[in-house]
Design a protein around this motif. Structure first.
Motif, PDB file in Angstrom:
ATOM      1  N   VAL A  63       3.726   4.386  -2.640  1.00 50.47           N
ATOM      2  CA  VAL A  63       3.235   5.478  -3.479  1.00 50.47           C
ATOM      3  C   VAL A  63       1.914   5.963  -2.899  1.00 50.47           C
ATOM      4  O   VAL A  63       1.249   5.247  -2.141  1.00 50.47           O
ATOM      5  N   LEU A  64       1.542   7.183  -3.230  1.00 53.67           N
ATOM      6  CA  LEU A  64       0.311   7.739  -2.685  1.00 53.67           C
ATOM      7  C   LEU A  64      -0.892   6.919  -3.119  1.00 53.67           C
ATOM      8  O   LEU A  64      -1.040   6.573  -4.287  1.00 53.67           O
ATOM      9  N   ARG A  65      -1.742   6.617  -2.171  1.00 49.88           N
ATOM     10  CA  ARG A  65      -2.975   5.882  -2.444  1.00 49.88           C
ATOM     11  C   ARG A  65      -4.175   6.798  -2.194  1.00 49.88           C
ATOM     12  O   ARG A  65      -4.053   7.838  -1.568  1.00 49.88           O
ATOM     13  N   SER A  66      -5.320   6.362  -2.637  1.00 49.22           N
ATOM     14  CA  SER A  66      -6.546   7.078  -2.324  1.00 49.22           C
ATOM     15  C   SER A  66      -6.774   7.030  -0.820  1.00 49.22           C
ATOM     16  O   SER A  66      -6.849   5.945  -0.226  1.00 49.22           O
ATOM     17  N   THR A  67      -6.847   8.183  -0.186  1.00 53.14           N
ATOM     18  CA  THR A  67      -6.901   8.222   1.276  1.00 53.14           C
ATOM     19  C   THR A  67      -8.305   8.348   1.836  1.00 53.14           C
ATOM     20  O   THR A  67      -8.499   8.279   3.037  1.00 53.14           O
ATOM     21  N   LYS A  68      -9.294   8.591   0.988  1.00 50.41           N
ATOM     22  CA  LYS A  68     -10.693   8.674   1.412  1.00 50.41           C
ATOM     23  C   LYS A  68     -10.867   9.635   2.587  1.00 50.41           C
ATOM     24  O   LYS A  68     -11.513   9.322   3.583  1.00 50.41           O
TER      25      LYS A  68
END
Length: 403
Positions: A251-256
């Motif tokens: 799932v999409l994560r925080s990509t910073k």
């Protein structure tokens, strides 16, 4: 075993138990296929009431038993990951109708099968070690199932409301659950059909969550696959299906601030498309570049490419490229790993991959060579993900693929 969760500092079994269990596994390893068959024979003879929980054909189930057993032994001295793995198993077994009372029966028959194939190596000490290891795993599974039951049903009843053939044995199957079905883009769903009862197969919704909870799966008719062929060739509008709970960690994560790279092969496009749709909802593409690579053997098998090209016209930040490995086409020729390498570097990207195992292996290796560390490469294993999924986030210094 204390029910304190993954942070528990005490191992569920002693070091002596771990050594005994692993040594005995080496003894029975040459006979694991026969051991699984013998286990089910004992189980159904002693406890015939549990037979209705299993599919009529047990070939796949025997393999899964062995894989689960090996994974538990692998993790028996790793309390955090053992709890995570057994919790997944416990939650997943709810859809089969498994009850807490079934676990002692399974443990009894498993130990009987192990003792049969261990032969003279079996001893009271070894039996005790296996009993403690199994009990620790079973307790975690039971607790996870009981906790899961407080929050959601074991299965969702649904009906097929649309079916669209996409050619080359692929169909888009849309189902309407009778209850709201919460999931996150990128997750997968286990599906049971009326044509092959008690055989569950995993399919990924090809979209982000919808207000009406409808789910659309991309299903390829696999040669010899009873579930997939039934869905693609025989399903009709109104036919019932059952859905297990959503699973999966891709799932999409925080990509910073990292750009996004998506790689899809075959029907692996479904969860990738869902992730891109979610990225659009979240406004990720406004500040980050998003690249999609779709692979197939021939141009005719590049199903879904036109849809993704239309999506790229709607979202200016999405770049779509395709590759075919078994056909000479100028601008498209090459395997996915080859084409990915050509358009790098990718060290600033977060990568999400889904497709057949060979494609996954080659693509992961290519991305690693071009600078993406393993903790920025995300995928769910093919086939039965809960039995092979990586446990815990990979560490930056890890150098081995987790396929």
């Amino acid at each position: 075993m204390a029910p304190s969760g993954p942070a528990s500092a005490q191992p569920p079994v002693s070091a002596e138990d771990v050594a005994l269990v692993r040594a005995s596994l080496a003894v029975v390893a040459p006979h694991v296929a026969d051991l699984a068959a013998y286990f089910y024979h004992i189980l159904f003879t002693r406890y015939p009431q549990v037979k209705d929980l299993f599919p009529a054909e047990l070939d796949v189930q025997r393999e899964r038993l062995v894989r689960a057993l090996l994974r538990i032994v692998e993790l028996v001295d790793d309390p955090g990951n053992l709890i995570e793995f057994c919790s997944r198993l416990g939650r997943g077994h709810r859809k089969f109708g498994t009850q807490s009372a079934h676990y002692p029966a399974v443990g009894e028959c498993l130990l009987q099968a192990l003792s049969h194939y261990a032969g003279p190596a079996w001893s009271p000490e070894l039996a005790g070690a296996w009993q403690r290891a199994y009990t620790a795993a079973a307790e975690v599974m039971v607790r996870a199932a009981e906790e899961d039951a407080r929050h959601r049903p074991a299965v969702w009843d649904a009906r097929i409301v649309d079916r669209v053939h996409r050619g080359h044995g692929i169909a888009e199957i849309t189902v309407q659950p009778q209850q709201p079905y919460p999931f996150v883009a990128g997750q997968y769903v286990s599906v049971e059909t009326p044509w092959v009862p008690r055989q569950w197969r995993h399919y990924s919704p090809a979209h982000a969550p919808r207000p009406d909870s409808r789910l659309t799966f991309h299903v390829r008719a696999v040669p010899g696959g009873k579930v997939s062929n039934a869905l693609v060739h025989h399903a009709r509008l109104g036919d019932p299906v059952r859905l297990g709970p959503p699973e999966g960690d891709m799932v999409l994560r925080s990509t910073k601030g990292r750009d996004l790279l998506f790689v899809a092969g075959g029907t692996g496009l479904a969860p990738i498309r869902a992730l891109i749709e979610q990225a659009a909802r979240d406004g990720i593409g406004i500040s980050q570049e998003v690249s999609l690579f779709i692979g197939a053997r021939t141009a005719d098998e590049l199903y879904g490419l036109d849809d993704m090209l239309r999506m790229s016209q709607r979202y200016h930040w999405l770049r779509v490229r395709a590759a075919v490995s078994h056909q000479r086409i100028v601008g498209l020729e090459g395997t996915l790993p080859e084409v990915i390498a050509e358009f790098g570097p990718w060290y600033r990207h977060e990568a999400y991959l889904c497709g057949p195992p060979q494609m996954l292996g080659g693509a992961v290796a290519a991305l690693r060579r071009h600078g993406i560390p393993p903790h920025h490469i995300r995928y769910d294993p093919w086939d039965t993900p809960v039995l092979t999924a990586p446990l815990g986030p990979p560490q930056p210094e890890e150098e081995t693929d987790q396929l």
